[in-house]
Design an enzyme around this catalytic site. Structure first.
Site, PDB file in Angstrom:
ATOM      1  N   HIS A 147      36.059  18.516  62.450  1.00 46.02           N
ATOM      2  CA  HIS A 147      36.878  17.443  61.868  1.00 46.02           C
ATOM      3  C   HIS A 147      36.396  17.098  60.456  1.00 46.02           C
ATOM      4  O   HIS A 147      37.195  16.931  59.546  1.00 46.02           O
ATOM      5  CB  HIS A 147      36.785  16.168  62.717  1.00 46.02           C
ATOM      6  CG  HIS A 147      37.311  16.304  64.125  1.00 46.02           C
ATOM      7  ND1 HIS A 147      36.549  15.980  65.218  1.00 46.02           N
ATOM      8  CD2 HIS A 147      38.519  16.703  64.594  1.00 46.02           C
ATOM      9  CE1 HIS A 147      37.262  16.172  66.326  1.00 46.02           C
ATOM     10  NE2 HIS A 147      38.465  16.619  65.980  1.00 46.02           N
TER      11      HIS A 147
ATOM     12  N   LYS B 237      42.626   9.749  80.299  1.00 49.22           N
ATOM     13  CA  LYS B 237      41.841   9.422  81.480  1.00 49.22           C
ATOM     14  C   LYS B 237      40.391   9.847  81.359  1.00 49.22           C
ATOM     15  O   LYS B 237      39.499   9.091  81.672  1.00 49.22           O
ATOM     16  CB  LYS B 237      42.485  10.044  82.722  1.00 49.22           C
ATOM     17  CG  LYS B 237      43.559   9.144  83.314  1.00 49.22           C
ATOM     18  CD  LYS B 237      44.255   9.831  84.472  1.00 49.22           C
ATOM     19  CE  LYS B 237      45.740   9.964  84.224  1.00 49.22           C
ATOM     20  NZ  LYS B 237      46.286  11.288  84.389  1.00 49.22           N
TER      21      LYS B 237
ATOM     22  N   ARG C 237      43.074  26.023  64.737  1.00 48.08           N
ATOM     23  CA  ARG C 237      41.984  26.926  65.060  1.00 48.08           C
ATOM     24  C   ARG C 237      42.564  28.253  65.554  1.00 48.08           C
ATOM     25  O   ARG C 237      42.801  29.152  64.786  1.00 48.08           O
ATOM     26  CB  ARG C 237      41.060  26.306  66.114  1.00 48.08           C
ATOM     27  CG  ARG C 237      40.119  25.270  65.550  1.00 48.08           C
ATOM     28  CD  ARG C 237      39.664  24.299  66.591  1.00 48.08           C
ATOM     29  NE  ARG C 237      40.800  23.543  67.112  1.00 48.08           N
ATOM     30  CZ  ARG C 237      40.725  22.569  67.986  1.00 48.08           C
ATOM     31  NH1 ARG C 237      39.564  22.262  68.520  1.00 48.08           N
ATOM     32  NH2 ARG C 237      41.791  21.914  68.372  1.00 48.08           N
TER      33      ARG C 237
ATOM     34  N   SER D 169      36.062  19.002  70.415  1.00 49.10           N
ATOM     35  CA  SER D 169      35.348  17.865  70.999  1.00 49.10           C
ATOM     36  C   SER D 169      35.057  18.139  72.472  1.00 49.10           C
ATOM     37  O   SER D 169      33.982  17.808  72.973  1.00 49.10           O
ATOM     38  CB  SER D 169      36.177  16.589  70.881  1.00 49.10           C
ATOM     39  OG  SER D 169      36.375  16.258  69.539  1.00 49.10           O
TER      40      SER D 169
HETATM   41  P1  ADP Z   1      44.102  15.891  69.312  1.00 48.98           P
HETATM   42  O1  ADP Z   1      43.846  15.363  70.684  1.00 48.98           O
HETATM   43  O2  ADP Z   1      45.181  15.152  68.583  1.00 48.98           O
HETATM   44  O3  ADP Z   1      44.242  17.370  69.186  1.00 48.98           O
HETATM   45  P2  ADP Z   1      41.437  16.152  68.215  1.00 48.98           P
HETATM   46  O4  ADP Z   1      40.511  15.023  67.935  1.00 48.98           O
HETATM   47  O5  ADP Z   1      41.055  17.119  69.238  1.00 48.98           O
HETATM   48  O6  ADP Z   1      42.808  15.435  68.521  1.00 48.98           O
HETATM   49  O7  ADP Z   1      41.743  16.941  66.868  1.00 48.98           O
HETATM   50  C1  ADP Z   1      42.303  16.314  65.764  1.00 48.98           C
HETATM   51  C2  ADP Z   1      42.746  17.356  64.772  1.00 48.98           C
HETATM   52  O8  ADP Z   1      41.617  18.070  64.291  1.00 48.98           O
HETATM   53  C3  ADP Z   1      43.690  18.412  65.354  1.00 48.98           C
HETATM   54  O9  ADP Z   1      44.648  18.750  64.373  1.00 48.98           O
HETATM   55  C4  ADP Z   1      42.782  19.573  65.629  1.00 48.98           C
HETATM   56  O10 ADP Z   1      43.462  20.802  65.577  1.00 48.98           O
HETATM   57  C5  ADP Z   1      41.813  19.454  64.485  1.00 48.98           C
HETATM   58  N1  ADP Z   1      40.526  20.087  64.780  1.00 48.98           N
HETATM   59  C6  ADP Z   1      39.681  19.809  65.782  1.00 48.98           C
HETATM   60  N2  ADP Z   1      38.590  20.609  65.755  1.00 48.98           N
HETATM   61  C7  ADP Z   1      38.757  21.430  64.687  1.00 48.98           C
HETATM   62  C8  ADP Z   1      38.002  22.497  64.126  1.00 48.98           C
HETATM   63  N3  ADP Z   1      36.870  22.914  64.670  1.00 48.98           N
HETATM   64  N4  ADP Z   1      38.498  23.114  63.016  1.00 48.98           N
HETATM   65  C9  ADP Z   1      39.673  22.711  62.496  1.00 48.98           C
HETATM   66  N5  ADP Z   1      40.440  21.725  62.985  1.00 48.98           N
HETATM   67  C10 ADP Z   1      39.992  21.089  64.060  1.00 48.98           C
END
Ligand code: ADP
Length: 168
Positions: free
Chosen positions: A20, A44, A93, A131
């Site tokens: 992120h 959840k 990704r 995450s």
């Molecule tokens: P969501 O539940 O909306 O997918 P996330 O917190 O998992 O929320 O991710 C938020 C954004 O960050 C999404 O667009 C996701 O694709 C991007 N993202 C998460 N991890 C990475 C990463 N390692 N590289 C690039 N983008 C990422």
């Protein structure tokens, strides 16, 4: 006249990772200001509460005045309009991200007037990072130092210690 360019970076951020942070740093090269928007939609099996996630993001980005952290409920496009922004940033990704993101982006551009979704490819070193995988590794006692900043690592370890104590 100069209009400052604002982008909204929405997500769950449970918790924020280097993946992120990489997207945020790269977005700051294109936009004047990035609002990291944590979705309040119920999940959840979230590890961190919304306020804890916001707090962690603020902590790791405290030296970046061009980033602010907020939460939103309801439709993302309504939140984007409220902030007078026009751009949503999402990271991509694997190909597996694509179908879902494509569907959401199309829906948002149909129901949201003049809102663009900008996709950024993950940096190679974070292509496998999410995450959920970090939560899993940490819960099993693995090292997460190359995935999340120290403050996030500490917070996760506290959570899992608490959980393990409750279970035993
Ligand atoms: P969501 O539940 O909306 O997918 P996330 O917190 O998992 O929320 O991710 C938020 C954004 O960050 C999404 O667009 C996701 O694709 C991007 N993202 C998460 N991890 C990475 C990463 N390692 N590289 C690039 N983008 C990422």
């Amino acid at each position: 006249m100069h209009h400052s360019r604002i982008a909204i970076y929405p997500g769950s951020f449970d918790p924020i990772t280097y993946g992120h942070l990489d997207i945020i740093q790269r977005s700051l090269k294109i936009f004047d200001h990035v609002i990291v928007a944590v979705a309040r939609n119920s999940q959840k099996n979230a590890l961190f509460g919304i306020d804890e996630r916001v707090e962690l993001i603020r902590t790791v980005l405290k030296d970046e005045p061009r980033v602010s952290v907020d939460t939103f409920t309801g439709l993302l496009i309504d939140y984007v309009a409220l902030k007078k922004a026009h751009v949503i940033i999402r990271g991509l990704r694997a190909i597996s991200d694509f179908e879902y993101e494509f569907q959401i982006a199309q829906m948002n551009s149909t129901i949201g007037h003049a809102i663009e979704t900008l996709f950024m490819m993950t940096s190679v070193q974070y292509g496998y990072l999410s995450s959920s995988i970090v939560r899993e590794v940490c819960s099993l006692g693995g090292a997460v130092d190359s995935f999340v900043p120290q403050a996030v690592k500490n917070a996760m370890q506290q959570k899992y210690c608490l959980k393990n104590q409750l279970l035993s």
